[in-house]
Enzyme design. Sequence first.
Site, PDB file in Angstrom:
ATOM      1  N   THR A   1       0.838  -1.203   0.000  1.00 14.96           N
ATOM      2  CA  THR A   1       0.000   0.000   0.000  1.00 14.96           C
ATOM      3  C   THR A   1       0.869   1.248   0.000  1.00 14.96           C
ATOM      4  OG1 THR A   1      -1.582   1.366   1.234  1.00 14.96           O
ATOM      5  CG2 THR A   1      -0.263  -0.119   2.545  1.00 14.96           C
ATOM      6  N   ILE A   2       0.397   2.255  -0.718  1.00 14.87           N
ATOM      7  CA  ILE A   2       1.107   3.534  -0.654  1.00 14.87           C
ATOM      8  C   ILE A   2       0.927   4.157   0.730  1.00 14.87           C
ATOM      9  CG2 ILE A   2       0.903   4.050  -3.129  1.00 14.87           C
ATOM     10  CD1 ILE A   2      -1.292   6.147  -2.295  1.00 14.87           C
ATOM     11  N   ASP A   3      -0.131   3.741   1.454  1.00 14.14           N
ATOM     12  CA  ASP A   3      -0.461   4.394   2.727  1.00 14.14           C
ATOM     13  C   ASP A   3       0.508   4.049   3.854  1.00 14.14           C
ATOM     14  OD1 ASP A   3      -2.701   5.266   1.334  1.00 14.14           O
ATOM     15  OD2 ASP A   3      -3.954   3.614   2.067  1.00 14.14           O
TER      16      ASP A   3
ATOM     17  N   GLY B   1      -3.646   8.579   1.891  1.00 15.32           N
ATOM     18  CA  GLY B   1      -3.140   7.933   3.116  1.00 15.32           C
ATOM     19  C   GLY B   1      -4.217   7.310   3.983  1.00 15.32           C
TER      20      GLY B   1
ATOM     21  N   HIS C   1      -4.770  10.397  -7.442  1.00 21.14           N
ATOM     22  CA  HIS C   1      -4.200   9.136  -7.927  1.00 21.14           C
ATOM     23  C   HIS C   1      -2.850   9.279  -8.616  1.00 21.14           C
ATOM     24  CE1 HIS C   1      -8.254   7.935  -6.951  1.00 21.14           C
ATOM     25  NE2 HIS C   1      -7.800   6.691  -6.910  1.00 21.14           N
ATOM     26  N   LEU C   2      -2.376  10.521  -8.789  1.00 20.86           N
ATOM     27  CA  LEU C   2      -1.000  10.672  -9.290  1.00 20.86           C
ATOM     28  C   LEU C   2      -0.040   9.961  -8.345  1.00 20.86           C
ATOM     29  CD1 LEU C   2      -1.045  14.446 -10.316  1.00 20.86           C
ATOM     30  CD2 LEU C   2      -0.896  12.474 -11.832  1.00 20.86           C
ATOM     31  N   GLN C   3      -0.428   9.923  -7.050  1.00 21.19           N
ATOM     32  CA  GLN C   3       0.432   9.272  -6.050  1.00 21.19           C
ATOM     33  C   GLN C   3       0.500   7.752  -6.223  1.00 21.19           C
ATOM     34  OE1 GLN C   3      -0.609  11.457  -1.983  1.00 21.19           O
ATOM     35  NE2 GLN C   3      -2.209  11.652  -3.513  1.00 21.19           N
TER      36      GLN C   3
HETATM   37  O1  F6P Z   1      -5.231   2.749  -0.005  1.00 19.02           O
HETATM   38  C1  F6P Z   1      -4.678   3.405  -1.085  1.00 19.02           C
HETATM   39  C2  F6P Z   1      -5.522   4.593  -1.475  1.00 19.02           C
HETATM   40  O2  F6P Z   1      -4.897   5.236  -2.553  1.00 19.02           O
HETATM   41  C3  F6P Z   1      -5.817   5.566  -0.353  1.00 19.02           C
HETATM   42  O3  F6P Z   1      -4.729   6.402  -0.041  1.00 19.02           O
HETATM   43  C4  F6P Z   1      -7.016   6.284  -0.899  1.00 19.02           C
HETATM   44  O4  F6P Z   1      -7.827   6.787   0.137  1.00 19.02           O
HETATM   45  C5  F6P Z   1      -7.743   5.190  -1.633  1.00 19.02           C
HETATM   46  O5  F6P Z   1      -6.795   4.171  -1.901  1.00 19.02           O
HETATM   47  C6  F6P Z   1      -8.382   5.626  -2.923  1.00 19.02           C
HETATM   48  O6  F6P Z   1      -9.077   4.550  -3.433  1.00 19.02           O
HETATM   49  P1  F6P Z   1      -9.718   4.512  -4.901  1.00 19.02           P
HETATM   50  O7  F6P Z   1      -8.612   4.224  -5.858  1.00 19.02           O
HETATM   51  O8  F6P Z   1     -10.704   3.422  -4.809  1.00 19.02           O
HETATM   52  O9  F6P Z   1     -10.310   5.856  -5.147  1.00 19.02           O
END
Ligand code: F6P
Length: 364
Positions: A141-143, A186, A287-289
């Site tokens: 996970t990026i988190d 996050g 989602h760039l992250q």
């Molecule tokens: O768990 C990774 C994450 O990118 C979180 O940081 C974010 O809240 C969530 O997923 C976004 O999810 P989705 O791609 O379903 O919008």
Amino acid sequence: MSESKKRIGILTSGGDCPGLNAVIRGAVRAASTMNWEVIGFLDGYEGLLSPVRYQVLDRQSTAGIMHLGGTILGTTNKGHFITKVGHGDKTGLDPAVIAQTKETMAGLGIECLICIGGDGSLSTAQQLFEAGVKTIGVPKTIDNDIDATAMTFGFDSAVACVVDALDRLHTTARSHKRVMVLEVMGRYAGWIALHGGLAGGADVILIPEIPFDYEVINQVLLAREAEGTFSSMVVVAEGAKPKDGDYFTRHIAGTHGETALGGAGEQVARSIAEGTGKETRSVVLGHLQRGGNPTALDRILGTRFGVAAVDLAVAGQFGSMVSYQNYLVGSVAMIDAISKIKRVKPESQMVQTCREVGISFGEA
Ligand code: F6P
């Protein structure tokens, strides 16, 4: 595929992140070194269900993928294997889904399943394990919020993205003497905001673990102005919340009333503009992250995790999760990693370091 070789299944589940392909490639190479075969299930756990969808993975089919973001196997965030329905809410797997999983694995002669995922996907792996399916977890996970591992791959790449954004925002903020507010991902943990904010030179970092006070933020920014610094950088975790307030959520387009974290940055920016009179702009990094190429660290960590998962499979250590501690990759019981998420400790050295370089967490 040879009939005599032992087989491992592998899948990527939940939100994607940079480094997934490095794990797949690492696992396939380690397996081939040990003369095992790897079957990659498509679209997460869903590929295990009828019509079963998989791809035989070998050194050739996984060549040239380590540097690519996303996952060559595809993934599913929600589906038939969902075991977490919200923040902390858990549900049980459908017995029919478990039965089909066992049938698919037996049919393909698969010894065990390597499940690469975040806390929800690892909860699924744990439930399958308890139901008699041999699973091994790889934390993704990026988190960086998975307990029992010091770090997950994908986190470093996300932090690098935040830092790049802040580097860009600094120059425009300074030119216009503005406050820039950057909302980062996050979920309910502030790791990305904390690390990205420190490395990117933020003046204020708001994280879920330290509820903030709007007025304190305004005072910090006005004090900077009084000292002759006319631009400021505020990093807001999507899960940040005001004291006596709740998480900020937004409707997810295309769903029937589903919500997700979001909107904290915009609200903080509005409050700063009103409370300080400063021109303020907010940016949601979103989602760039999650996209783009993994950093060197995530390629290395991903490769090490993939290799370690195969080592666990060969050693028969099912129900365990690959874990990174003290620069070494080892393993823990998967159950220990999914019982709670790992959050930033307000009294930790990292937070203290931020405070000592003058970063405010906006608390009273
Ligand atoms: O768990 C990774 C994450 O990118 C979180 O940081 C974010 O809240 C969530 O997923 C976004 O999810 P989705 O791609 O379903 O919008």
